[in-house]
Motif scaffolding. Structure first.
Motif, PDB file in Angstrom:
ATOM      1  N   GLU A 244       5.370  -0.495   3.934  1.00 48.61           N
ATOM      2  CA  GLU A 244       4.819  -0.015   5.388  1.00 48.61           C
ATOM      3  C   GLU A 244       4.752   1.415   5.323  1.00 48.61           C
ATOM      4  O   GLU A 244       3.740   2.060   6.035  1.00 48.61           O
ATOM      5  CB  GLU A 244       5.736  -0.655   6.447  1.00 48.61           C
ATOM      6  CG  GLU A 244       5.908  -2.165   6.354  1.00 48.61           C
ATOM      7  CD  GLU A 244       4.471  -2.741   6.462  1.00 48.61           C
ATOM      8  OE1 GLU A 244       3.487  -2.257   7.258  1.00 48.61           O
ATOM      9  OE2 GLU A 244       4.118  -3.742   5.787  1.00 48.61           O
ATOM     10  N   TRP A 245       5.654   2.247   4.941  1.00 46.33           N
ATOM     11  CA  TRP A 245       5.563   3.674   4.909  1.00 46.33           C
ATOM     12  C   TRP A 245       4.294   4.298   4.412  1.00 46.33           C
ATOM     13  O   TRP A 245       3.718   4.924   4.909  1.00 46.33           O
ATOM     14  CB  TRP A 245       7.040   4.213   4.384  1.00 46.33           C
ATOM     15  CG  TRP A 245       6.767   5.907   4.391  1.00 46.33           C
ATOM     16  CD1 TRP A 245       6.805   6.543   3.041  1.00 46.33           C
ATOM     17  CD2 TRP A 245       6.782   6.766   5.619  1.00 46.33           C
ATOM     18  NE1 TRP A 245       6.858   7.945   3.494  1.00 46.33           N
ATOM     19  CE2 TRP A 245       6.896   8.116   5.051  1.00 46.33           C
ATOM     20  CE3 TRP A 245       6.771   6.664   6.969  1.00 46.33           C
ATOM     21  CZ2 TRP A 245       6.647   9.193   5.598  1.00 46.33           C
ATOM     22  CZ3 TRP A 245       6.671   8.085   7.461  1.00 46.33           C
ATOM     23  CH2 TRP A 245       6.674   9.129   6.855  1.00 46.33           C
ATOM     24  N   GLU A 246       4.202   3.825   2.902  1.00 43.62           N
ATOM     25  CA  GLU A 246       3.219   3.957   2.055  1.00 43.62           C
ATOM     26  C   GLU A 246       1.652   3.820   2.915  1.00 43.62           C
ATOM     27  O   GLU A 246       0.907   4.448   2.910  1.00 43.62           O
ATOM     28  CB  GLU A 246       3.158   3.406   0.833  1.00 43.62           C
ATOM     29  CG  GLU A 246       4.256   4.015  -0.178  1.00 43.62           C
ATOM     30  CD  GLU A 246       3.606   5.237  -0.759  1.00 43.62           C
ATOM     31  OE1 GLU A 246       2.510   5.257  -0.839  1.00 43.62           O
ATOM     32  OE2 GLU A 246       4.753   6.086  -1.177  1.00 43.62           O
ATOM     33  N   LYS A 247       1.659   2.461   3.421  1.00 44.74           N
ATOM     34  CA  LYS A 247       0.381   2.023   4.059  1.00 44.74           C
ATOM     35  C   LYS A 247       0.068   3.172   5.244  1.00 44.74           C
ATOM     36  O   LYS A 247      -1.150   3.512   5.523  1.00 44.74           O
ATOM     37  CB  LYS A 247       0.323   0.684   4.368  1.00 44.74           C
ATOM     38  CG  LYS A 247       0.037  -0.186   3.471  1.00 44.74           C
ATOM     39  CD  LYS A 247      -0.164  -1.549   4.013  1.00 44.74           C
ATOM     40  CE  LYS A 247       1.256  -2.356   4.523  1.00 44.74           C
ATOM     41  NZ  LYS A 247       0.993  -3.628   4.847  1.00 44.74           N
ATOM     42  N   SER A 248       1.288   3.560   6.067  1.00 49.62           N
ATOM     43  CA  SER A 248       0.835   4.392   7.107  1.00 49.62           C
ATOM     44  C   SER A 248       0.616   5.816   6.611  1.00 49.62           C
ATOM     45  O   SER A 248      -0.541   6.346   7.408  1.00 49.62           O
ATOM     46  CB  SER A 248       2.162   4.457   7.894  1.00 49.62           C
ATOM     47  OG  SER A 248       2.592   3.323   8.238  1.00 49.62           O
ATOM     48  N   ILE A 249       0.987   6.287   5.363  1.00 52.07           N
ATOM     49  CA  ILE A 249       0.677   7.610   5.154  1.00 52.07           C
ATOM     50  C   ILE A 249      -0.856   7.595   4.395  1.00 52.07           C
ATOM     51  O   ILE A 249      -1.646   8.387   4.801  1.00 52.07           O
ATOM     52  CB  ILE A 249       1.644   7.941   3.989  1.00 52.07           C
ATOM     53  CG1 ILE A 249       3.013   8.278   4.485  1.00 52.07           C
ATOM     54  CG2 ILE A 249       1.194   9.535   3.232  1.00 52.07           C
ATOM     55  CD1 ILE A 249       3.069   9.323   5.426  1.00 52.07           C
ATOM     56  N   TRP A 250      -1.253   6.297   3.755  1.00 52.67           N
ATOM     57  CA  TRP A 250      -2.588   6.214   3.073  1.00 52.67           C
ATOM     58  C   TRP A 250      -3.665   6.133   4.180  1.00 52.67           C
ATOM     59  O   TRP A 250      -4.682   6.762   4.255  1.00 52.67           O
ATOM     60  CB  TRP A 250      -2.423   5.170   2.229  1.00 52.67           C
ATOM     61  CG  TRP A 250      -1.954   5.367   0.839  1.00 52.67           C
ATOM     62  CD1 TRP A 250      -0.929   4.848   0.228  1.00 52.67           C
ATOM     63  CD2 TRP A 250      -2.543   6.382  -0.184  1.00 52.67           C
ATOM     64  NE1 TRP A 250      -0.489   5.627  -0.863  1.00 52.67           N
ATOM     65  CE2 TRP A 250      -1.779   6.380  -1.128  1.00 52.67           C
ATOM     66  CE3 TRP A 250      -3.439   7.409  -0.132  1.00 52.67           C
ATOM     67  CZ2 TRP A 250      -1.926   7.157  -2.466  1.00 52.67           C
ATOM     68  CZ3 TRP A 250      -3.841   7.935  -1.164  1.00 52.67           C
ATOM     69  CH2 TRP A 250      -3.013   8.160  -2.322  1.00 52.67           C
ATOM     70  N   LEU A 251      -3.054   5.336   5.212  1.00 46.99           N
ATOM     71  CA  LEU A 251      -4.159   5.184   6.610  1.00 46.99           C
ATOM     72  C   LEU A 251      -4.376   6.530   6.984  1.00 46.99           C
ATOM     73  O   LEU A 251      -5.620   6.866   7.369  1.00 46.99           O
ATOM     74  CB  LEU A 251      -3.649   4.081   7.640  1.00 46.99           C
ATOM     75  CG  LEU A 251      -3.843   2.794   7.087  1.00 46.99           C
ATOM     76  CD1 LEU A 251      -2.999   1.897   7.909  1.00 46.99           C
ATOM     77  CD2 LEU A 251      -5.255   2.289   7.137  1.00 46.99           C
ATOM     78  N   LEU A 252      -3.305   7.259   7.412  1.00 51.48           N
ATOM     79  CA  LEU A 252      -3.391   8.592   8.107  1.00 51.48           C
ATOM     80  C   LEU A 252      -4.345   9.597   7.255  1.00 51.48           C
ATOM     81  O   LEU A 252      -5.103  10.297   7.873  1.00 51.48           O
ATOM     82  CB  LEU A 252      -2.070   9.243   8.321  1.00 51.48           C
ATOM     83  CG  LEU A 252      -2.081  10.532   9.127  1.00 51.48           C
ATOM     84  CD1 LEU A 252      -2.578  10.432  10.324  1.00 51.48           C
ATOM     85  CD2 LEU A 252      -0.598  11.232   9.234  1.00 51.48           C
ATOM     86  N   THR A 253      -4.409   9.836   5.816  1.00 50.46           N
ATOM     87  CA  THR A 253      -5.022  10.350   5.085  1.00 50.46           C
ATOM     88  C   THR A 253      -6.330  10.254   5.151  1.00 50.46           C
ATOM     89  O   THR A 253      -7.230  10.751   4.973  1.00 50.46           O
ATOM     90  CB  THR A 253      -4.598  10.412   3.526  1.00 50.46           C
ATOM     91  OG1 THR A 253      -4.437   9.095   2.819  1.00 50.46           O
ATOM     92  CG2 THR A 253      -3.042  11.146   3.594  1.00 50.46           C
ATOM     93  N   SER A 254      -6.752   8.834   5.059  1.00 48.42           N
ATOM     94  CA  SER A 254      -8.115   8.201   5.003  1.00 48.42           C
ATOM     95  C   SER A 254      -8.712   8.542   6.312  1.00 48.42           C
ATOM     96  O   SER A 254     -10.009   8.847   6.340  1.00 48.42           O
ATOM     97  CB  SER A 254      -8.078   6.668   4.642  1.00 48.42           C
ATOM     98  OG  SER A 254      -7.358   6.195   5.356  1.00 48.42           O
TER      99      SER A 254
END
Length: 342
Positions: A244-254
């Motif tokens: 969930e943390w990883e997905k949040s970071i990746w979504l923020l970067t995209s």
């Protein structure tokens, strides 16, 4: 042996794409209402040509437009690859999922408020617009993300449907707000909403460079994590990733990349759909390579589409977003039919 062959194939594809990109850049620099020879272009770029006309055409109009197009293609191509890896859905695209629409709505609201109440300089506006885009893109993503869960998991089909519905709704609100603008601002907003880089300038280039400088190294360093997400969340959890943390970071970067691109080009769709899909077919599922190839394919698509947009119907000019949609819609239908038959 397999890794060596993969690297060799990667370098071959990279070389071909760079050549195509250089050719498309050359065509955009030399061809137009004011045509120039290769010699004149090179002399102007090297400051050996003293012609004032040549300098204005290259440095004020054509070169900024090409550079903006390359940045937009790079950002949207990479963002599309990230979103498709996270959702494990090859139909996912920043435009189709409504992220572009969210960023676009926030930027149109900023344009509307700035024209009515603010007297800020163009430079301040240019740097502020990506921030508004980031807020709008994040808000749209959170809304879509919240309604795409099914039995405790992110449902990729529901994500697609919610994204399309959200994008349509936000697009309608954007159009309504643009109709409240004065005629001059409305014309600019309408051109911007269709996806256009005709008014590219060096200020816009400077405004988006920091976003790419900050975000791209992070993406390239951690791109291998996307391989795990593409194989499934359970695989990612089994190797110790906080999904969930990883997905949040990746979504923020995209979303950061998308917002920067939307702020200078408007809503250009289908790059994030086409580029990653073509990249995976060329190089496989290794995202350290997919990210690079996808970004390059995006750059080629936008640069060539912009050349077509300004030349095929000259002296009338189409927005680049329209040209890309003409290519992207049939490809989207093809992918949709292929997915439904699996």
């Amino acid at each position: 042996m397999q890794a060596r062959n993969r690297r060799k194939k990667f370098l071959q594809i990279l070389s071909v794409l760079l050549v195509v990109l250089l050719v498309s850049g050359y065509l955009s620099l030399t061809y137009g209402e004011f045509s120039m020879t290769v010699s004149e272009v090179l002399k102007t770029l090297l400051f050996l040509d003293q012609s004032h006309e040549h300098s204005i055409v290259i440095f004020s109009f054509r070169l900024p437009r090409i550079i903006i197009g390359m940045f937009v293609g790079l950002g949207l191509g990479i963002a599309g690859a990230i979103i498709q890896a996270l959702t494990r859905n090859e139909l996912a695209d920043p435009g189709i999922l409504g992220i572009n629409a969210g960023a676009g709505l926030a930027i149109v609201i900023y344009m509307f408020l700035a024209s009515k109440f603010a007297e800020g300089s163009d430079l301040v506006s240019t740097f502020t617009m990506p921030l508004f885009g980031l807020i709008g893109g994040m808000a749209a993503s959170l809304f879509i993300y919240a309604f795409s869960w099914n039995n405790g998991r992110l449902d990729s089909n529901r994500l697609l449907l919610v994204g399309i519905a959200t994008g349509s709704g936000l697009g309608a609100i954007t159009l309504y707000i643009s109709l409240k603008m004065n005629p001059q601002d409305f014309e600019a907003a309408t051109m911007w909403m269709t996806g256009s880089i005709w008014n590219a300038n060096w200020q816009k280039i400077i405004s988006i460079i920091p976003w790419f400088v900050i975000i791209l190294p992070f993406i390239l360093i951690r791109a291998s994590h996307l391989d795990l997400f593409y194989l499934g969340e359970d695989t990612a959890k089994n190797v110790g990733l906080s999904t969930e943390w990883e997905k949040s970071i990746w979504l923020l970067t995209s979303i950061g990349l998308i917002s920067a691109c939307v702020s200078v080009s408007g809503s250009i769709g289908f790059i994030g759909l086409l580029a990653p899909h073509i990249a995976r077919r060329l190089i496989g599922l290794h995202h350290k390579m997919v990210i690079v190839i996808s970004g390059l394919i995006g750059m080629v698509l936008v640069t060539l589409s912009d050349f077509i947009a300004k030349s095929i119907f000259a002296p009338v000019e189409l927005p680049v977003g329209v040209v890309i949609s003409i290519i992207g819609i049939p490809y989207f239908i093809y992918l949709l039919r292929r997915k439904s038959t699996k």
